[in-house]
Design a protein around this motif. Structure first.
Motif, PDB file in Angstrom:
ATOM      1  N   HIS A   1       0.991  -1.052   0.110  1.00 32.68           N
ATOM      2  CA  HIS A   1      -0.369   0.121   0.269  1.00 32.68           C
ATOM      3  C   HIS A   1       0.866   0.618  -0.432  1.00 32.68           C
ATOM      4  O   HIS A   1       0.946   2.170   0.693  1.00 32.68           O
ATOM      5  N   PRO A   2       1.538   1.427  -1.527  1.00 31.58           N
ATOM      6  CA  PRO A   2       2.258   2.700  -1.485  1.00 31.58           C
ATOM      7  C   PRO A   2       2.083   3.901  -0.565  1.00 31.58           C
ATOM      8  O   PRO A   2       0.983   4.182  -0.462  1.00 31.58           O
ATOM      9  N   GLY A   3       2.883   4.579   0.495  1.00 33.35           N
ATOM     10  CA  GLY A   3       2.899   6.191   1.040  1.00 33.35           C
ATOM     11  C   GLY A   3       1.530   5.788   1.920  1.00 33.35           C
ATOM     12  O   GLY A   3       1.110   7.269   2.099  1.00 33.35           O
ATOM     13  N   SER A   4       0.673   4.538   2.285  1.00 32.80           N
ATOM     14  CA  SER A   4      -0.107   4.295   3.305  1.00 32.80           C
ATOM     15  C   SER A   4      -0.337   3.632   4.169  1.00 32.80           C
ATOM     16  O   SER A   4       1.322   3.127   4.693  1.00 32.80           O
TER      17      SER A   4
ATOM     18  N   PRO B   1      -3.538   4.782  -1.872  1.00 32.95           N
ATOM     19  CA  PRO B   1      -2.611   4.970  -2.830  1.00 32.95           C
ATOM     20  C   PRO B   1      -2.989   4.982  -4.278  1.00 32.95           C
ATOM     21  O   PRO B   1      -2.413   6.026  -4.776  1.00 32.95           O
ATOM     22  N   ASP B   2      -4.170   4.364  -4.780  1.00 28.90           N
ATOM     23  CA  ASP B   2      -5.063   5.010  -6.000  1.00 28.90           C
ATOM     24  C   ASP B   2      -6.444   3.791  -5.633  1.00 28.90           C
ATOM     25  O   ASP B   2      -6.723   3.416  -4.901  1.00 28.90           O
ATOM     26  N   GLU B   3      -7.296   4.061  -6.478  1.00 31.06           N
ATOM     27  CA  GLU B   3      -8.906   3.872  -6.528  1.00 31.06           C
ATOM     28  C   GLU B   3      -9.164   2.007  -6.308  1.00 31.06           C
ATOM     29  O   GLU B   3      -9.666   1.592  -5.976  1.00 31.06           O
ATOM     30  N   ARG B   4      -8.112   0.904  -6.880  1.00 26.67           N
ATOM     31  CA  ARG B   4      -8.236  -0.345  -6.481  1.00 26.67           C
ATOM     32  C   ARG B   4      -8.404  -0.516  -5.573  1.00 26.67           C
ATOM     33  O   ARG B   4      -8.776  -1.931  -4.775  1.00 26.67           O
ATOM     34  N   TYR B   5      -7.677  -0.155  -4.102  1.00 28.25           N
ATOM     35  CA  TYR B   5      -8.040  -0.319  -2.740  1.00 28.25           C
ATOM     36  C   TYR B   5      -8.866  -0.275  -2.368  1.00 28.25           C
ATOM     37  O   TYR B   5      -9.234   0.418  -1.278  1.00 28.25           O
TER      38      TYR B   5
END
Length: 113
Positions: free
Chosen positions: A46-49, A105-109
Motif C-alpha cells: 500500500h505505497p505511501g499508506s 494509493p489509488d482507486e484499486r484499494y
C-alpha cells in the motif's frame, strides 16, 4: 454521523475472500475482509499508506515482508505502506478483518471485491 452494522458487511464467498467497503472519506477507507478457511489475500503493498487492522472473528497467518505472525480475534496490527502484506486463514473457522487504510494509493484499494 454515519452508523452501520459491521455484521452486514461480513459476507462470504466459497471461491474467494470478500472485501466490503464500510466508509470512504477523502483519502481514507474502512472495509472488512472476510475469509472462509483456506482462503487468502495475496501479497501486496500500500505505497505511501498506513494500514490498521483488527481481527473481528477467527484468525490466521499474517505475513509482513516474509515474516509470519499468527493473529486471532481481538488482535490489532499496524503496517507501513511499503511493507509487503498478505493474510491466510489457516484456521478451521471463518475469519473477518476490520481494516482502515489511510492515504489510499489509488482507486484499486477502495473497491469491493
Amino acid at each position: 454521523m454515519e452508523k452501520i452494522s459491521k455484521k452486514e458487511y461480513q459476507q462470504f464467498n466459497e471461491e474467494h475472500f470478500m472485501k466490503k467497503i464500510l466508509f470512504r472519506h477523502g483519502q481514507s477507507v474502512v472495509f472488512t475482509l472476510s475469509f472462509r478457511p483456506g482462503q487468502q489475500l495475496p501479497p501486496h503493498r500500500h505505497p505511501g499508506s498506513h494500514l490498521y487492522l483488527t481481527v473481528l472473528e477467527g484468525g490466521g497467518t499474517l505475513t509482513i515482508d516474509g515474516s509470519d505472525t499468527d493473529i486471532v480475534k481481538g488482535d490489532a496490527v499496524h503496517c507501513e505502506g511499503e511493507e509487503e502484506f498478505s493474510f491466510h486463514n489457516t484456521g478451521a473457522e471463518s475469519a473477518v478483518l476490520y481494516v482502515m487504510l489511510n492515504d489510499i494509493p489509488d482507486e484499486r484499494y477502495a473497491q469491493n471485491i
